[in-house]
Design a protein around this motif. Sequence first.
Motif, PDB file in Angstrom:
ATOM      1  N   PHE A 166       9.315  24.944  27.648  1.00  0.00           N
ATOM      2  CA  PHE A 166       9.005  25.682  28.744  1.00  0.00           C
ATOM      3  C   PHE A 166       8.855  27.144  28.052  1.00  0.00           C
ATOM      4  N   GLN A 223       9.368  31.508  28.783  1.00  0.00           N
ATOM      5  CA  GLN A 223       9.819  32.968  29.967  1.00  0.00           C
ATOM      6  C   GLN A 223       9.330  33.854  29.211  1.00  0.00           C
ATOM      7  N   ASN A 245       8.648  37.471  33.852  1.00  0.00           N
ATOM      8  CA  ASN A 245       7.817  36.286  34.543  1.00  0.00           C
ATOM      9  C   ASN A 245       8.911  35.285  34.840  1.00  0.00           C
ATOM     10  N   GLU A 246       8.587  34.162  35.581  1.00  0.00           N
ATOM     11  CA  GLU A 246       9.596  33.025  35.763  1.00  0.00           C
ATOM     12  C   GLU A 246       9.227  31.975  34.356  1.00  0.00           C
ATOM     13  N   GLU A 287       8.028  28.811  32.843  1.00  0.00           N
ATOM     14  CA  GLU A 287       6.928  28.107  33.195  1.00  0.00           C
ATOM     15  C   GLU A 287       6.480  26.938  32.040  1.00  0.00           C
ATOM     16  N   TRP A 288       6.190  26.109  32.803  1.00  0.00           N
ATOM     17  CA  TRP A 288       6.219  24.710  31.952  1.00  0.00           C
ATOM     18  C   TRP A 288       5.034  24.716  30.945  1.00  0.00           C
ATOM     19  N   THR A 334       6.178  18.635  35.106  1.00  0.00           N
ATOM     20  CA  THR A 334       6.021  19.919  34.964  1.00  0.00           C
ATOM     21  C   THR A 334       7.223  20.711  35.712  1.00  0.00           C
ATOM     22  N   ARG A 373      10.741  22.294  36.516  1.00  0.00           N
ATOM     23  CA  ARG A 373      11.807  22.743  35.737  1.00  0.00           C
ATOM     24  C   ARG A 373      13.000  22.174  36.120  1.00  0.00           C
TER      25      ARG A 373
END
Length: 122
Positions: free
Chosen positions: A34, A36, A40-41, A43-44, A104, A106
């Motif tokens: 992942f 980040q 931002n969050e 993300e996969w 995908t 989290r």
Amino acid sequence: QVQLVESGGGSVQAGGSLRLTCTASRFTYIMAWFRQGIENEREWVASVYIGGRSTYVADSVKGRFTIGEDNMKNTIYLEMNSLKPEDTAMYYCAADLDSGLRYTQRSRYNFWGQGTQVTVSS
């Protein structure tokens, strides 16, 4: 418990390449990356089912990033080519003992590494 240790991050110019590795302290059914970025969050990016070798990569990096199992036991890699400034982020390795899908998501992963920084300059 599973401990994950990432390595391979760094700074590179746009168009360059980096290879990240992640080693788990024991066997896990699935491992993933992942990322980040700032504001931002998380993300996969990509996942691999260990042993079965099924791999999945996010559309945003498909054709540029490759995930796979390293020759070292319980180790995966993320080969990143044609890097772009928008790839700049902290990259985290994740793993789980459950062999199910939802690769995908989290929340699906119970074990996380500390992260390794990737910075791509234009």
